[in-house]
Scaffold this motif. Structure first.
Motif, PDB file in Angstrom:
ATOM      1  N   UNK A   1      27.220  23.601  40.991  1.00 44.67           N
ATOM      2  CA  UNK A   1      27.863  24.558  41.889  1.00 44.67           C
ATOM      3  C   UNK A   1      29.365  24.604  41.634  1.00 44.67           C
ATOM      4  N   UNK A   2      29.952  23.435  41.519  1.00 44.90           N
ATOM      5  CA  UNK A   2      31.400  23.344  41.312  1.00 44.90           C
ATOM      6  C   UNK A   2      31.795  23.955  39.968  1.00 44.90           C
ATOM      7  N   UNK A   3      31.006  23.682  38.942  1.00 46.10           N
ATOM      8  CA  UNK A   3      31.352  24.190  37.615  1.00 46.10           C
ATOM      9  C   UNK A   3      31.242  25.714  37.549  1.00 46.10           C
ATOM     10  N   UNK A   4      30.235  26.272  38.174  1.00 45.74           N
ATOM     11  CA  UNK A   4      30.097  27.724  38.197  1.00 45.74           C
ATOM     12  C   UNK A   4      31.214  28.374  39.016  1.00 45.74           C
ATOM     13  N   UNK A   5      31.539  27.775  40.163  1.00 48.73           N
ATOM     14  CA  UNK A   5      32.570  28.335  41.027  1.00 48.73           C
ATOM     15  C   UNK A   5      33.938  28.286  40.343  1.00 48.73           C
ATOM     16  N   UNK A   6      34.328  27.112  39.873  1.00 47.75           N
ATOM     17  CA  UNK A   6      35.639  26.982  39.228  1.00 47.75           C
ATOM     18  C   UNK A   6      35.675  27.708  37.885  1.00 47.75           C
ATOM     19  N   UNK A   7      34.533  27.739  37.193  1.00 48.55           N
ATOM     20  CA  UNK A   7      34.490  28.458  35.926  1.00 48.55           C
ATOM     21  C   UNK A   7      34.768  29.936  36.113  1.00 48.55           C
ATOM     22  N   UNK A   8      34.232  30.513  37.198  1.00 51.46           N
ATOM     23  CA  UNK A   8      34.532  31.919  37.498  1.00 51.46           C
ATOM     24  C   UNK A   8      36.007  32.077  37.852  1.00 51.46           C
ATOM     25  N   UNK A   9      36.496  31.190  38.735  1.00 51.18           N
ATOM     26  CA  UNK A   9      37.862  31.334  39.238  1.00 51.18           C
ATOM     27  C   UNK A   9      38.900  31.208  38.118  1.00 51.18           C
ATOM     28  N   UNK A  10      38.683  30.272  37.200  1.00 48.87           N
ATOM     29  CA  UNK A  10      39.658  30.048  36.130  1.00 48.87           C
ATOM     30  C   UNK A  10      39.308  30.785  34.832  1.00 48.87           C
ATOM     31  N   UNK A  11      38.232  31.539  34.837  1.00 51.72           N
ATOM     32  CA  UNK A  11      37.880  32.329  33.671  1.00 51.72           C
ATOM     33  C   UNK A  11      37.421  31.507  32.479  1.00 51.72           C
ATOM     34  N   UNK A  12      36.637  30.460  32.734  1.00 48.00           N
ATOM     35  CA  UNK A  12      36.121  29.646  31.629  1.00 48.00           C
ATOM     36  C   UNK A  12      35.206  30.512  30.765  1.00 48.00           C
ATOM     37  N   UNK A  13      35.418  30.546  29.449  1.00 49.96           N
ATOM     38  CA  UNK A  13      34.632  31.441  28.589  1.00 49.96           C
ATOM     39  C   UNK A  13      33.153  31.110  28.514  1.00 49.96           C
ATOM     40  N   UNK A  14      32.757  29.908  28.943  1.00 49.31           N
ATOM     41  CA  UNK A  14      31.334  29.551  28.895  1.00 49.31           C
ATOM     42  C   UNK A  14      30.584  30.003  30.140  1.00 49.31           C
ATOM     43  N   UNK A  15      31.309  30.350  31.225  1.00 55.80           N
ATOM     44  CA  UNK A  15      30.689  30.640  32.512  1.00 55.80           C
ATOM     45  C   UNK A  15      30.491  32.142  32.679  1.00 55.80           C
ATOM     46  N   UNK A  16      29.280  32.507  33.134  1.00 56.52           N
ATOM     47  CA  UNK A  16      28.933  33.932  33.262  1.00 56.52           C
ATOM     48  C   UNK A  16      28.730  34.351  34.712  1.00 56.52           C
ATOM     49  N   UNK A  17      29.256  33.636  35.693  1.00 55.49           N
ATOM     50  CA  UNK A  17      29.052  33.978  37.101  1.00 55.49           C
ATOM     51  C   UNK A  17      29.847  35.221  37.477  1.00 55.49           C
ATOM     52  N   UNK A  18      29.251  36.069  38.316  1.00 56.45           N
ATOM     53  CA  UNK A  18      29.984  37.224  38.836  1.00 56.45           C
ATOM     54  C   UNK A  18      30.634  36.844  40.171  1.00 56.45           C
ATOM     55  N   UNK A  19      31.378  37.787  40.741  1.00 57.34           N
ATOM     56  CA  UNK A  19      32.153  37.468  41.948  1.00 57.34           C
ATOM     57  C   UNK A  19      31.256  37.154  43.141  1.00 57.34           C
ATOM     58  N   UNK A  20      30.204  37.922  43.339  1.00 55.91           N
ATOM     59  CA  UNK A  20      29.328  37.660  44.484  1.00 55.91           C
ATOM     60  C   UNK A  20      28.650  36.304  44.359  1.00 55.91           C
ATOM     61  N   UNK A  21      28.192  35.948  43.159  1.00 52.92           N
ATOM     62  CA  UNK A  21      27.571  34.631  42.956  1.00 52.92           C
ATOM     63  C   UNK A  21      28.598  33.517  43.148  1.00 52.92           C
ATOM     64  N   UNK A  22      29.823  33.736  42.633  1.00 51.98           N
ATOM     65  CA  UNK A  22      30.872  32.719  42.793  1.00 51.98           C
ATOM     66  C   UNK A  22      31.167  32.496  44.267  1.00 51.98           C
ATOM     67  N   UNK A  23      31.197  33.583  45.065  1.00 50.38           N
ATOM     68  CA  UNK A  23      31.421  33.431  46.503  1.00 50.38           C
ATOM     69  C   UNK A  23      30.285  32.647  47.146  1.00 50.38           C
TER      70      UNK A  23
END
Length: 290
Positions: free
Chosen positions: A197-219
């Motif tokens: 959960x943390x990796x997907x959330x922070x990956x979206x927020x910081x734009x990690x190139x490996x993470x594919x989460x969208x804004x609604x999922x990140x929220x």
């Protein structure tokens, strides 16, 4: 015939010698000395007294077993089939890769499963084929649910080359890797695993190139992290930083009320699974508490 007995003391040997002499002997035997000379003490490098040899030499001191070569140690770990051993094998190979690039082992944070005492000598036994295989071992550990393995897999990047995510993002192999890794992250996140959960959330927020989460999922993931902290761990909501209200409001910027409601419902389902994992009764949502 009468027999005469002479009993001299042999103090040097701690024994009593009994000499039997016939009475008709005309010349008495020469007197025995009162004591016999003690055997000479042996010195290092010289043999002891003759009688000591009858007892046998002392057993040799046990010799330490030779250290297991690192390559053999890794092969043994991989062969066990245990995901935790696969993670240990990855760590040893990863440490050798880092040592080869920098001349230093990775920094220790206290979570390393193994150590390498003499990396220059130990890593010399590891060939390039084994180093390349480390990513397979790490993915095996991640699929087996070993703590930290999936996060390390994300950082290793496709085939051990994190730059491939930005230098050739359209490469079919890179895209396949990214899809597979995000599938693993999402699967674990849906079960309430904090690290994913943390990796997907922070990956979206910081734009990690490996993470594919969208804004609604990140929220949804951020809300789930907040609710796990507040409802399962007992942390006051205002202290659930950075997953408290103001930051989550910023994450939700641009989403419609309906999208935000779906994100909250998604988060509630995740928290319910997390509670079930811990054997806790279904928690009341923060919205219901209010």
């Amino acid at each position: 015939m009468k027999w005469k007995t002479v009993v001299p003391a042999c103090a040097g040997l701690g024994l009593v010698a009994v000499l039997v002499v016939p009475a008709w002997r005309s010349t008495p035997p020469a007197a025995l000395p009162a004591t016999l000379p003690a055997p000479a003490a042996s010195t290092p490098g010289t043999p002891g007294p003759a009688w000591l040899s009858d007892l046998g030499a002392p057993p040799p001191a046990p010799q330490p077993a030779p250290a297991e070569p690192l390559a053999q140690r890794i092969e043994r770990l991989v062969a066990s089939g245990d995901p935790r051993d696969a993670y240990r094998a990855w760590w040893l190979l990863h440490a050798c890769v880092v040592f080869g690039r920098t001349g230093h082992l990775p920094e220790h944070d206290g979570t390393e499963p193994d150590t390498i005492a003499d990396p220059a000598h130990a890593c010399a036994t590891v060939n390039e084929r084994m180093k390349m295989a480390r990513i397979d071992y790490l993915e095996r550990a991640a699929r087996g649910g070993v703590d930290g393995a999936l996060a390390e897999l994300v950082e290793e990047g496709p085939f051990g080359d994190p730059t491939a995510l930005t230098t050739r993002p359209d490469d079919p192999l890179v895209k396949e890797w990214k899809e597979r890794i995000n599938g693993m992250l999402n699967e674990q996140a849906e079960q309430g695993y904090w690290a994913s959960l943390y990796q997907l959330f922070t990956g979206f927020w910081f734009g990690h190139p490996a993470i594919a989460a969208d804004r609604q999922s990140a929220l949804a993931y951020g809300m789930a992290l907040r609710d796990i902290m507040v409802k399962l761990d007992g942390v006051p909501e205002q202290q659930a930083i950075p997953f408290n209200g103001p930051f989550l409001d910023e994450i939700g910027t641009g989403l419609t009320p309906d999208q935000k409601a779906r994100a909250q419902a998604h988060a509630d389902a995740i928290v319910a699974r997390a509670a079930d994992q811990r054997g806790i009764a279904k928690p009341i949502s923060i919205k219901e508490k209010k």
